[in-house]
Enzyme design. Structure first.
Site, PDB file in Angstrom:
ATOM      1  N   LYS A 116     -34.930  25.050   8.842  1.00 34.74           N
ATOM      2  CA  LYS A 116     -34.508  24.180   7.738  1.00 34.74           C
ATOM      3  C   LYS A 116     -34.398  22.730   8.192  1.00 34.74           C
ATOM      4  O   LYS A 116     -34.622  21.827   7.397  1.00 34.74           O
ATOM      5  CB  LYS A 116     -33.207  24.680   7.095  1.00 34.74           C
ATOM      6  CG  LYS A 116     -33.429  25.957   6.281  1.00 34.74           C
ATOM      7  CD  LYS A 116     -32.577  26.054   5.040  1.00 34.74           C
ATOM      8  CE  LYS A 116     -33.079  27.199   4.155  1.00 34.74           C
ATOM      9  NZ  LYS A 116     -32.257  27.536   3.034  1.00 34.74           N
ATOM     10  N   LYS A 198     -42.345  33.843   3.853  1.00 35.79           N
ATOM     11  CA  LYS A 198     -41.680  34.639   2.814  1.00 35.79           C
ATOM     12  C   LYS A 198     -41.628  33.875   1.488  1.00 35.79           C
ATOM     13  O   LYS A 198     -41.625  32.643   1.480  1.00 35.79           O
ATOM     14  CB  LYS A 198     -40.284  35.075   3.261  1.00 35.79           C
ATOM     15  CG  LYS A 198     -39.245  33.992   3.253  1.00 35.79           C
ATOM     16  CD  LYS A 198     -37.846  34.613   3.329  1.00 35.79           C
ATOM     17  CE  LYS A 198     -36.820  33.518   3.150  1.00 35.79           C
ATOM     18  NZ  LYS A 198     -35.528  33.950   2.763  1.00 35.79           N
ATOM     19  N   LYS A 201     -37.179  30.702  -3.074  1.00 36.27           N
ATOM     20  CA  LYS A 201     -36.798  29.984  -4.303  1.00 36.27           C
ATOM     21  C   LYS A 201     -37.228  28.534  -4.242  1.00 36.27           C
ATOM     22  O   LYS A 201     -37.615  27.947  -5.225  1.00 36.27           O
ATOM     23  CB  LYS A 201     -35.279  29.961  -4.451  1.00 36.27           C
ATOM     24  CG  LYS A 201     -34.633  31.242  -4.771  1.00 36.27           C
ATOM     25  CD  LYS A 201     -33.137  30.974  -4.892  1.00 36.27           C
ATOM     26  CE  LYS A 201     -32.320  32.097  -4.314  1.00 36.27           C
ATOM     27  NZ  LYS A 201     -31.952  31.878  -2.914  1.00 36.27           N
TER      28      LYS A 201
HETATM   29  N1  AQP Z   1     -39.141  36.909   0.132  1.00 37.12           N
HETATM   30  C1  AQP Z   1     -38.120  37.730   0.270  1.00 37.12           C
HETATM   31  N2  AQP Z   1     -38.354  39.058   0.421  1.00 37.12           N
HETATM   32  C2  AQP Z   1     -37.318  39.909   0.550  1.00 37.12           C
HETATM   33  N3  AQP Z   1     -36.029  39.549   0.523  1.00 37.12           N
HETATM   34  C3  AQP Z   1     -35.755  38.247   0.361  1.00 37.12           C
HETATM   35  N4  AQP Z   1     -34.592  37.559   0.292  1.00 37.12           N
HETATM   36  C4  AQP Z   1     -34.863  36.250   0.118  1.00 37.12           C
HETATM   37  N5  AQP Z   1     -36.189  36.053   0.065  1.00 37.12           N
HETATM   38  C5  AQP Z   1     -36.774  37.273   0.226  1.00 37.12           C
HETATM   39  C6  AQP Z   1     -33.282  38.162   0.382  1.00 37.12           C
HETATM   40  O1  AQP Z   1     -32.521  37.729  -0.734  1.00 37.12           O
HETATM   41  C7  AQP Z   1     -31.152  37.668  -0.343  1.00 37.12           C
HETATM   42  C8  AQP Z   1     -30.553  36.386  -0.784  1.00 37.12           C
HETATM   43  O2  AQP Z   1     -31.156  35.319  -0.151  1.00 37.12           O
HETATM   44  P1  AQP Z   1     -30.458  33.900  -0.187  1.00 37.12           P
HETATM   45  O3  AQP Z   1     -30.506  33.362  -1.539  1.00 37.12           O
HETATM   46  O4  AQP Z   1     -29.118  33.965   0.417  1.00 37.12           O
HETATM   47  O5  AQP Z   1     -31.255  33.014   0.795  1.00 37.12           O
HETATM   48  P2  AQP Z   1     -32.703  32.974   1.267  1.00 37.12           P
HETATM   49  O6  AQP Z   1     -33.029  34.190   2.076  1.00 37.12           O
HETATM   50  O7  AQP Z   1     -32.839  31.669   1.967  1.00 37.12           O
HETATM   51  O8  AQP Z   1     -33.524  33.017  -0.092  1.00 37.12           O
HETATM   52  P3  AQP Z   1     -34.654  32.052  -0.525  1.00 37.12           P
HETATM   53  O9  AQP Z   1     -35.151  32.574  -1.830  1.00 37.12           O
HETATM   54  O10 AQP Z   1     -35.673  31.869   0.552  1.00 37.12           O
HETATM   55  O11 AQP Z   1     -33.849  30.704  -0.777  1.00 37.12           O
HETATM   56  P4  AQP Z   1     -34.110  29.242  -0.262  1.00 37.12           P
HETATM   57  O12 AQP Z   1     -35.474  28.869  -0.753  1.00 37.12           O
HETATM   58  O13 AQP Z   1     -33.028  28.433  -0.904  1.00 37.12           O
HETATM   59  O14 AQP Z   1     -34.001  29.253   1.235  1.00 37.12           O
HETATM   60  C9  AQP Z   1     -31.086  37.865   1.169  1.00 37.12           C
HETATM   61  O15 AQP Z   1     -30.643  39.190   1.423  1.00 37.12           O
HETATM   62  C10 AQP Z   1     -32.509  37.679   1.603  1.00 37.12           C
HETATM   63  O16 AQP Z   1     -32.813  38.425   2.757  1.00 37.12           O
END
Ligand code: AQP
Length: 332
Positions: A116, A198, A201
């Site tokens: 990040k 991955k 969001k």
């Molecule tokens: N692509 C993914 N495949 C499977 N699981 C996923 N998770 C996130 N992306 C995937 C799981 O969703 C849960 C919540 O995630 P989070 O919102 O706490 O943070 P993150 O993993 O950082 O999600 P994002 O969507 O990638 O958000 P941003 O873009 O803000 O960084 C977790 O259990 C995660 O494993």
């Protein structure tokens, strides 16, 4: 929330954008499935989102949309506690305390911090660095037995365990040391545009990410544009990250095995395959979208749900915070 001696499960999700198909298949769908067997405590981790700059009006909308979307996936407020993290002040308080029991070197090793900070080089703030201490506070406040996490969060969970063990070593048994587990059927969903990364969001390439609230037309368009390879054979294998990802998604939404999928698409081209996967996702998300639309119109009901959950979470977490503070030497 039921109070009999079921194991406590804790998990959280950031409303840092609208909830994605990755969040659903990797996390929220399992949250729903765990509601009967466990005492489930789920948080909308809005404090975590400000490690990256947010637009105030967009942030407010994202929080409510995420709350409604996750409930629409099947989180039942009668069975589980689903609260908003910033409404429960114990999280920020314990996070400060845990900051003082976590070493600089430990935080420096976190790969999410490295990723990040590379992505947001103009805003490498202290919150981004100490994010795992807030995550540890989230989990430890509820004496959670089990924490379902995606593979990407495993390192943070290990650190939470290390912090708990260290604190308990100094002061006696204050925190339950939680077990992390990666749910068996928790698919890891990759970007449709860059299947080596991955699905996120906050992905800047809008076509890489499917949101739960996308219209069927948008979902179909994203799948039709998904990156594949030049082999034109639907099979799971090395160097076929795009097809592997589409096969995993199709498997996750239909329950079909990879072998069954290979057989189903024998002799068929990628065009047919992508259309079928897109349609299966549209059908899987349809009831969620319908329920979301009902919920988001009823803001009073949503508020009633989160206020009630916030109160219970505060009552529960205050006990752990007080115990930790007393042990340290604070006068309460
Ligand atoms: N692509 C993914 N495949 C499977 N699981 C996923 N998770 C996130 N992306 C995937 C799981 O969703 C849960 C919540 O995630 P989070 O919102 O706490 O943070 P993150 O993993 O950082 O999600 P994002 O969507 O990638 O958000 P941003 O873009 O803000 O960084 C977790 O259990 C995660 O494993």
């Amino acid at each position: 929330m039921e109070t009999e001696k079921k194991k406590i499960v804790f998990s959280a999700i950031q409303p840092s954008g609208t909830i994605t198909l990755g969040n659903y298949l990797g996390a929220v769908r399992n949250w729903v499935n765990m509601q009967d067997e466990f005492n489930c405590i789920y948080a909308l981790a809005d404090l975590h989102t400000i490690t990256v700059r947010q637009e105030p009006a967009v942030m407010r909308k994202n929080i409510l949309d995420a709350y409604a979307s996750i409930m629409a996936c099947g989180i039942d407020p009668e069975k589980s506690l689903f609260f908003i993290q910033s409404h429960v002040h114990t999280h920020a308080e314990l996070a400060w305390i845990l900051n003082c029991y976590t070493q600089f070197g430990e935080l420096s090793r976190m790969t999410q911090f490295k990723d990040k900070s590379a992505k947001h080089a103009d805003n490498i703030n202290a919150g981004l660095f100490t994010y795992p201490c807030l995550m540890a506070a989230d989990i430890l406040l509820y004496q959670a037995d089990m924490v379902p996490v995606g593979a990407d969060q495993k390192q943070h969970l290990e650190l939470s365990r290390d912090i708990a063990v260290r604190f308990n070593g100094l002061y006696g048994n204050v925190f339950k040391v939680p077990e992390g587990f990666i749910p068996k059927n928790g698919a890891r969903v990759m970007s449709l545009q860059d299947p080596t990364r991955k699905m996120s969001k906050s992905d800047e390439n809008v076509n890489g990410c499917v949101h739960l609230l996308d219209t069927p037309e948008v979902i179909m368009k994203k799948f039709k544009r998904a990156v594949t390879d030049s082999e034109a054979v639907v099979r799971y294998g090395e160097g076929k990250e795009g097809i592997n990802n589409l096969m995993s998604i199709y498997s996750a939404v239909t329950g079909k095995t990879l072998e069954e999928i290979e057989k189903e698409f024998e002799g068929k081209g990628y065009g047919d395959f992508k259309t079928t996967v897109g349609e299966a996702v549209v059908e899987a998300l349809r009831p969620i979208k319908t329920r979301y639309e009902q919920l988001i119109r009823d803001k009073a009901y949503l508020e009633e749900c989160y206020r009630k959950a916030d109160e219970t979470a505060l009552r529960f977490s205050r006990r752990t915070l007080s115990k930790a503070m007393k042990k340290i030497g604070f006068i309460l």
